[in-house]
Design a protein around this motif. Structure first.
Motif, short mmCIF file in Angstrom:
data_model
loop_
_atom_site.label_atom_id
_atom_site.label_comp_id
_atom_site.label_asym_id
_atom_site.label_seq_id
_atom_site.Cartn_x
_atom_site.Cartn_y
_atom_site.Cartn_z
N HIS A 258 -19.75 64.06 -13.99
CA HIS A 258 -18.83 63.50 -13.00
C HIS A 258 -19.51 62.47 -12.09
CE1 HIS A 258 -15.10 65.77 -13.64
NE2 HIS A 258 -15.86 66.81 -13.95
N SER A 259 -20.38 61.65 -12.65
CA SER A 259 -21.08 60.61 -11.87
C SER A 259 -21.83 61.18 -10.67
CB SER A 259 -20.09 59.51 -11.41
OG SER A 259 -19.58 58.80 -12.51
N HIS A 260 -22.27 62.42 -10.76
CA HIS A 260 -23.14 63.00 -9.73
C HIS A 260 -24.58 62.64 -10.12
CE1 HIS A 260 -20.74 65.53 -6.93
NE2 HIS A 260 -19.83 65.30 -7.86
N PHE A 261 -25.03 61.52 -9.60
CA PHE A 261 -26.31 60.96 -10.04
C PHE A 261 -27.50 61.51 -9.27
CE2 PHE A 261 -23.32 57.32 -10.99
CZ PHE A 261 -23.19 57.65 -12.33
N GLU A 262 -27.25 62.42 -8.31
CA GLU A 262 -28.36 62.92 -7.51
C GLU A 262 -29.42 63.63 -8.35
OE1 GLU A 262 -24.74 65.68 -6.87
OE2 GLU A 262 -25.14 63.53 -6.95
N LYS A 263 -29.02 64.20 -9.48
CA LYS A 263 -29.99 64.86 -10.36
C LYS A 263 -30.29 64.04 -11.62
CE LYS A 263 -29.44 69.61 -8.89
NZ LYS A 263 -28.19 69.83 -8.20
N TRP A 264 -29.68 62.88 -11.75
CA TRP A 264 -29.85 62.10 -12.96
C TRP A 264 -31.30 61.67 -13.20
CZ3 TRP A 264 -27.65 61.95 -17.33
CH2 TRP A 264 -27.96 60.94 -18.24
N PRO A 265 -32.07 61.25 -12.18
CA PRO A 265 -33.47 60.90 -12.46
C PRO A 265 -34.25 62.04 -13.10
CG PRO A 265 -32.84 60.09 -10.30
CD PRO A 265 -31.71 60.97 -10.78
N ARG A 266 -33.98 63.28 -12.69
CA ARG A 266 -34.66 64.43 -13.30
C ARG A 266 -34.20 64.65 -14.73
NH1 ARG A 266 -35.02 69.02 -8.53
NH2 ARG A 266 -35.21 67.57 -6.79
N ILE A 267 -32.87 64.53 -14.93
CA ILE A 267 -32.33 64.72 -16.28
C ILE A 267 -32.90 63.67 -17.22
CG2 ILE A 267 -30.20 64.66 -17.65
CD1 ILE A 267 -28.74 65.72 -15.12
N ARG A 268 -32.86 62.42 -16.78
CA ARG A 268 -33.37 61.30 -17.59
C ARG A 268 -34.83 61.51 -17.96
NH1 ARG A 268 -36.10 56.76 -15.74
NH2 ARG A 268 -35.85 54.83 -16.96
N LYS A 269 -35.65 61.86 -16.97
CA LYS A 269 -37.09 62.07 -17.20
C LYS A 269 -37.31 63.22 -18.18
CE LYS A 269 -41.36 63.07 -14.57
NZ LYS A 269 -41.68 64.44 -14.99
N PHE A 270 -36.58 64.32 -17.98
CA PHE A 270 -36.73 65.51 -18.84
C PHE A 270 -36.36 65.19 -20.28
CE2 PHE A 270 -34.76 69.25 -20.81
CZ PHE A 270 -35.79 70.18 -20.70
N LEU A 271 -35.22 64.53 -20.47
CA LEU A 271 -34.77 64.23 -21.83
C LEU A 271 -35.73 63.29 -22.54
CD1 LEU A 271 -30.90 63.84 -21.30
CD2 LEU A 271 -32.10 65.77 -22.34
N LYS A 272 -36.20 62.28 -21.84
CA LYS A 272 -37.13 61.33 -22.46
C LYS A 272 -38.44 62.02 -22.84
CE LYS A 272 -35.67 56.90 -20.44
NZ LYS A 272 -35.92 56.03 -21.58
N GLU A 273 -38.95 62.86 -21.95
CA GLU A 273 -40.22 63.54 -22.22
C GLU A 273 -40.07 64.53 -23.37
OE1 GLU A 273 -42.25 63.34 -17.76
OE2 GLU A 273 -41.33 65.22 -18.46
N ARG A 274 -38.99 65.29 -23.38
CA ARG A 274 -38.78 66.27 -24.45
C ARG A 274 -38.60 65.59 -25.80
NH1 ARG A 274 -38.00 71.75 -23.63
NH2 ARG A 274 -39.13 72.30 -21.72
N LYS A 275 -37.85 64.50 -25.80
CA LYS A 275 -37.64 63.78 -27.05
C LYS A 275 -38.97 63.26 -27.60
CE LYS A 275 -34.73 60.24 -29.18
NZ LYS A 275 -33.66 59.25 -28.99
N ALA A 276 -39.79 62.68 -26.73
CA ALA A 276 -41.10 62.17 -27.16
C ALA A 276 -41.98 63.30 -27.68
CB ALA A 276 -41.77 61.45 -25.99
N LEU A 277 -41.95 64.45 -26.98
CA LEU A 277 -42.77 65.59 -27.39
C LEU A 277 -42.37 66.11 -28.76
CD1 LEU A 277 -44.85 67.86 -26.71
CD2 LEU A 277 -42.94 69.10 -25.64
N HIS A 278 -41.07 66.34 -28.97
CA HIS A 278 -40.60 66.88 -30.25
C HIS A 278 -40.87 65.90 -31.39
CE1 HIS A 278 -38.94 70.19 -28.13
NE2 HIS A 278 -37.89 69.56 -27.63
N GLU A 279 -40.62 64.63 -31.14
CA GLU A 279 -40.83 63.64 -32.20
C GLU A 279 -42.31 63.49 -32.54
OE1 GLU A 279 -38.74 60.17 -30.82
OE2 GLU A 279 -36.81 60.89 -31.61
N ALA A 280 -43.17 63.67 -31.54
CA ALA A 280 -44.61 63.64 -31.82
C ALA A 280 -45.03 64.80 -32.71
CB ALA A 280 -45.38 63.67 -30.50
#
Length: 456
Positions: free
Chosen positions: A14-36
């Motif tokens: 619902h466009s509640h972006f207050e936690k989006w920087p954390r979500i974005r960082k987490f998803l990017k890091e996890r994706k990089a980790l799994h793909e590695a």
């Protein structure tokens, strides 16, 4: 050999972006980790990522939200009612023009019965080891409202059964992205045992460790980015095909915040503000509001609703107004801050007796002090009910409509808010025999129209 596939999911942000920087960082890091580690990652959103209460979403009409999903590396999304019902037809039709992910919406059609080019009924993704993952999706069945915007919806459970039957012929794993709500998700699982995983939203429910219904795993991550869903899928395509799904949630409140998170969130707000600097009117004097007593801005909005809908009378709650308007230049941003709600005008037909009941409830039930959010309302509390062409004398119980005593047997058209037809606050309105909705106009559009009428 056993294969691990990692699935992350969000819903009802619902466009509640207050936690989006954390979500974005987490998803990017996890994706990089799994793909590695040589393992596949899929990221899904189950709808209502777009919400026009936020200036960034309003200013970009949702295209900014699509950029955020692109940046975070999403694989596929489905529509929520906020994407489907709060954007004009042409805006939704081009919302995903720049999407780097698939948009799945099996039950969304154009008015002629053909599928829009951007909405796929399903998609089959292949893991690096050749496992076929079939994903389909459906959105909530608000068919009459979609019809007003030039869309057609098929009944979602029946539509999903068709797509699941097709996926059974082609896929090793079947996933449903659902914006239907918890009860429907459980029904899908009960009636379609070949579905492996249902990722759900709409009712903002939370399954901390998933939920098993027969052989199907259900996942749901609440609302506003409070949680990120994670499902570990394990597959062994050996002599006896085996698969297992383990669901959990990640609490975003305990995730590391990137160093620039505050600046990132502020930038989104500023982008929206800059895009909404169009001048609407210049006010010769300030206009104020109150949630507890009669005041200018709620009265102006109520009169605008009455005139726009050409009704006999009108009713709104003063809690809609969230800020005053200062003397001088008023911009679209000012109106958005004052009225951020994705709430549409509505007319209901009530008998005089039913209208009397509405007024008694609104005055005597303590409704004005109710604190809530939902049904499009993005404020704090209900506030005092405000009327136009209705006079209600609580001392003697007399009621007049358009200056004449109310007639209990007569039918009246009442202009009001669509949220009152969805919620349980005023039962006669919710249960009205006839309801007419006005889309895509929001209440802030009516306020703009009325201010221009008065001050231009």
């Amino acid at each position: 050999m056993r294969e691990k596939i990692h699935i992350y999911h969000t819903n009802d942000v619902h466009s509640h972006f207050e936690k989006w920087p954390r979500i974005r960082k987490f998803l990017k890091e996890r994706k990089a980790l799994h793909e590695a580690n040589g393992e596949d990652v899929f990221i899904f959103d189950c709808g209502d990522f777009v919400d026009r209460w936020h200036s960034f979403t309003e200013g970009t009409l949702g295209k900014g939200n699509v950029e955020l999903l692109n940046d975070a590396g999403y694989t596929a999304v489905t529509l929520g009612n906020n994407e489907g019902l709060t954007l004009p037809h042409d805006v939704l039709n081009h919302l995903y023009d720049e999407a780097d992910f698939e948009v799945l919406a099996a039950n969304v059609y154009l008015a002629g019965g053909t599928r829009p080019s951007w909405a796929l009924p399903y998609q089959i993704f292949k893991s690096s080891r050749g496992t076929k993952i079939g994903v389909t999706a459906a959105t909530a069945y608000y068919r009459p409202l979609y019809k007003l915007l030039g869309w057609e919806l098929s009944e979602p459970l029946a539509e999903l059964e068709k797509q699941i039957a097709e996926l059974q012929k082609q896929a090793d794993i079947i996933i449903v992205l659902s914006h239907l709500g918890m009860d429907d998700d459980e029904t899908i699982a009960e009636n379609n045992p070949r579905v492996d995983l249902i990722l759900g939203g709409h009712t903002h429910h939370v399954f901390m460790n998933g939920k098993k219904v027969n052989h199907t795993t259900l996942g749901a991550a609440g609302r506003y980015g409070e949680y990120i869903g994670y499902v570990k899928a394990e597959v062994d395509k050996g002599p006896f095909f085996w698969k297992n799904f383990t669901a959990s949630l990640v609490d975003t409140a305990i995730l590391d915040n990137p160093p620039n998170a505050g600046e990132y969130i502020k930038d989104l707000e500023e982008i929206g503000k800059d895009l909404l600097q169009t001048e609407v009117v210049t006010l010769p004097e300030p206009l104020n509001y109150s949630w507890a007593e009669q005041s200018e801005l709620p009265a102006i909005l109520c009169e605008a609703l009455y005139k726009w809908c050409k009704a006999d009378c009108a009713l709104i709650n003063s809690g809609l107004i969230l800020s005053a308007l200062e003397k001088g230049k008023v911009t679209k941003y000012d109106l958005h801050q004052m009225l951020p709600h994705p709430i549409n005008p509505c007319v209901v037909e009530l008998s005089g007796a039913e209208l009397e009941e509405v007024l008694h409830i609104s005055e005597d039930s303590g409704l004005s002090d109710l604190e809530f959010q939902g049904l499009g309302f993005r404020g704090v509390m209900m506030g005092k009910l405000v009327y136009h062409e209705i006079e209600y004398d609580k001392d003697n119980g007399s009621i007049k409509v358009a200056g004449k005593p109310i007639v209990r047997e007569k039918t009246y058209s009442l202009a009001t808010l669509d949220m009152f037809t969805f919620g349980v606050f005023l039962p006669p309105i919710k249960n009205a025999r006839r309801k007419i909705y006005y889309l895509p106009e929001f209440v802030r559009d009516l306020m703009e129209w009325e201010l221009k009428t008065r001050y231009l």
